[in-house]
Design an enzyme around this catalytic site. Sequence first.
Site, short mmCIF file in Angstrom:
data_model
loop_
_atom_site.label_atom_id
_atom_site.label_comp_id
_atom_site.label_asym_id
_atom_site.label_seq_id
_atom_site.Cartn_x
_atom_site.Cartn_y
_atom_site.Cartn_z
N GLU A 244 83.37 50.01 5.99
CA GLU A 244 83.27 50.67 7.05
C GLU A 244 83.28 52.30 6.66
O GLU A 244 82.31 53.19 7.19
CB GLU A 244 84.45 50.45 7.98
CG GLU A 244 84.02 51.18 9.27
CD GLU A 244 85.02 50.78 10.38
OE1 GLU A 244 85.99 49.78 9.90
OE2 GLU A 244 85.16 51.54 11.40
N GLU A 383 94.21 61.50 8.82
CA GLU A 383 95.56 61.53 8.23
C GLU A 383 95.86 60.35 7.33
O GLU A 383 96.43 60.72 6.14
CB GLU A 383 96.62 61.68 9.38
CG GLU A 383 96.48 63.13 10.03
CD GLU A 383 95.65 63.05 11.29
OE1 GLU A 383 94.82 61.83 11.44
OE2 GLU A 383 95.26 64.17 11.76
C1 LIG Z 1 85.97 55.80 19.88
C2 LIG Z 1 86.69 54.73 19.10
C3 LIG Z 1 86.17 53.59 18.74
C4 LIG Z 1 87.05 52.65 17.96
N1 LIG Z 1 86.55 51.15 17.91
C5 LIG Z 1 87.31 50.33 17.66
C6 LIG Z 1 86.89 49.10 17.38
O1 LIG Z 1 85.72 48.95 17.77
N2 LIG Z 1 87.71 48.34 16.89
C7 LIG Z 1 89.02 48.34 16.39
O2 LIG Z 1 89.63 47.37 16.08
N3 LIG Z 1 89.58 49.56 16.62
C8 LIG Z 1 88.65 50.46 16.99
N4 LIG Z 1 89.16 52.02 17.22
C9 LIG Z 1 90.80 52.15 17.02
C10 LIG Z 1 90.98 53.04 15.56
O3 LIG Z 1 90.81 52.37 14.68
C11 LIG Z 1 92.52 53.52 15.92
O4 LIG Z 1 92.21 54.42 16.89
C12 LIG Z 1 92.90 54.26 14.72
O5 LIG Z 1 93.02 53.49 13.58
C13 LIG Z 1 94.19 54.91 15.06
O6 LIG Z 1 94.98 54.19 15.31
P1 LIG Z 1 95.66 54.70 16.83
O7 LIG Z 1 94.88 54.85 17.99
O8 LIG Z 1 96.79 53.33 17.35
O9 LIG Z 1 96.89 55.87 16.62
P2 LIG Z 1 98.14 55.87 15.71
O10 LIG Z 1 98.05 55.26 14.52
O11 LIG Z 1 99.45 55.86 16.86
O12 LIG Z 1 98.18 57.48 15.14
C14 LIG Z 1 98.45 58.48 15.97
C15 LIG Z 1 98.39 59.71 15.36
O13 LIG Z 1 99.46 59.76 14.04
C16 LIG Z 1 98.70 59.75 12.89
N5 LIG Z 1 99.41 59.19 12.04
C17 LIG Z 1 99.75 57.84 12.12
N6 LIG Z 1 100.40 57.25 11.14
C18 LIG Z 1 100.37 58.02 10.19
C19 LIG Z 1 101.12 58.38 8.92
N7 LIG Z 1 101.41 57.28 8.15
N8 LIG Z 1 100.99 59.49 8.26
C20 LIG Z 1 100.25 60.45 8.96
N9 LIG Z 1 99.89 60.50 10.00
C21 LIG Z 1 100.08 59.31 10.92
C22 LIG Z 1 97.40 59.41 13.20
O14 LIG Z 1 96.43 59.96 12.30
C23 LIG Z 1 96.98 59.90 14.76
O15 LIG Z 1 96.67 61.23 14.57
C24 LIG Z 1 88.53 52.65 17.82
C25 LIG Z 1 88.95 54.35 18.21
C26 LIG Z 1 88.12 55.12 18.69
C27 LIG Z 1 88.61 56.39 18.96
#
Ligand SMILES: Cc1cc2nc3c(=O)[nH]c(=O)nc-3n(C[C@H](O)[C@H](O)[C@H](O)COP(=O)(O)OP(=O)(O)OC[C@H]3O[C@@H](n4cnc5c(N)ncnc54)[C@H](O)[C@@H]3O)c2cc1C
Length: 396
Positions: A244, A383
């Site tokens: 991906e 990040e």
């Molecule tokens: C438009 C869109 C389409 C998507 N499509 C899919 C899909 O089809 N299937 C699917 O399964 N998922 C999908 N996703 C989900 C996507 O993979 C997650 O949103 C992404 O992995 C971030 O996880 P979270 O939203 O839980 O944020 P969090 O993990 O809660 O992160 C919040 C913030 O904290 C930061 N952060 C978290 N951990 C750390 C760390 N260890 N060090 C530094 N910074 C950190 C992150 O960078 C982010 O800025 C999609 C997301 C979007 C926005």
Amino acid sequence: MDLEFTAEERAFREEVRGFIRDSLPPALAEKTRRMTHLGREDFVTWHRILNQRGWGAPGWPKEYGGPGWTLIQRYIFDEECAAADAPPLLPFGIAMVGPVIYTFGTEEQKKRYLPRILNMDDWWCQGYSEPGSGSDLASLRTKAESDGDHYVVNGHKIWTTQAHYANMMFCLVRTDPNAKPQEGISFLLIDMNTPGITVRPIISIDEGHGVNEVFLDNVRVPKSNLIGKEGKGWTYAKFLLGNERTTIAEVSTSKQRLRRLKEIARAEQAFGAPLIEEASFRAKVAAVEIELMALEYTNLRVLAAETAGKGVGPEASMLKIRGSEIQQTITELACEALGYYANPYEHRPDGSNQPPVGPDYAQGRMEAFLYNRATTIYGGSNEIQRNIIAKMVLGL
Ligand SMILES: Cc1cc2nc3c(=O)[nH]c(=O)nc-3n(C[C@H](O)[C@H](O)[C@H](O)COP(=O)(O)OP(=O)(O)OC[C@H]3O[C@@H](n4cnc5c(N)ncnc54)[C@H](O)[C@@H]3O)c2cc1C
């Protein structure tokens, strides 16, 4: 390392260009060019045209019905498709679950699913993320409990792109709550028409409906839908995520959008002259163009290394970071160039007899700008990619 295209590769480019010129329906190209939201039929139509030519899954080996192209041929194909405003090929079947199935699936799974992916008879979605389990994916809680020859799945997925169109989902589930987080996860293929599945839309900031929540309530999934071994789903999930991130750089799409940006900047006026001649705006366009050229060469270097048999390591994270940031910059500059014409934010249905507000080239630019805020989040946030680079390259 040789970054020049060979005579065969140049001939291949002509072949692809000719095919697209003769086969891409103009209305579909126009819709893609305007960046209006493409519907289910738009994606399926173009995918099936390509599949009839044997090009439905550009990355697949011949053995499974792909064209058996080299990485460079795939790159050329992507470039030509983007330059002609062809709708993008959706990654969920051909680039994500398909390679997982032909690498780790049973013969029966290959026979059943691969031809359907090639012809887009199934629409797949990716059920990885959950509330609280995005970056920390291994903490996922959706559970699958054994019940005879079925699993019973309960849980909640989120951000599931196009789940409202999908009839199949590849899903990460916890089969062993007592194992270490990564070891208790399995990779299941779930029919979205199974009783107990509810899909609820999430309307994003661009007012589009692309992502969803998926609730699974006592969903019975045959054990024959398990990929590989129970508890080894993390291995297959990581294999898929690596693929991906290399495709997410979107160099070809950004090149096409940069061409459009220049068209807008030539048409718009600033201080009585075309905006493209205004020094500070011109410098911004030049800066992003240089970044994009550098990204393209990095991408080609990675492809050359892969072709020579070297695996992709932290380079995938580099491509993801720079590719997503460049996409954001270009869509932002398009809005800046349009000034107040970027503001009208219309959803004009196909065939609308109302004229658009502002020039034709303003259509869809604000939606693209807003939606592209997500590029630095999906596919693993930037990040997290920086953490990977810090660990793998800098040894931190
Ligand atoms: C438009 C869109 C389409 C998507 N499509 C899919 C899909 O089809 N299937 C699917 O399964 N998922 C999908 N996703 C989900 C996507 O993979 C997650 O949103 C992404 O992995 C971030 O996880 P979270 O939203 O839980 O944020 P969090 O993990 O809660 O992160 C919040 C913030 O904290 C930061 N952060 C978290 N951990 C750390 C760390 N260890 N060090 C530094 N910074 C950190 C992150 O960078 C982010 O800025 C999609 C997301 C979007 C926005």
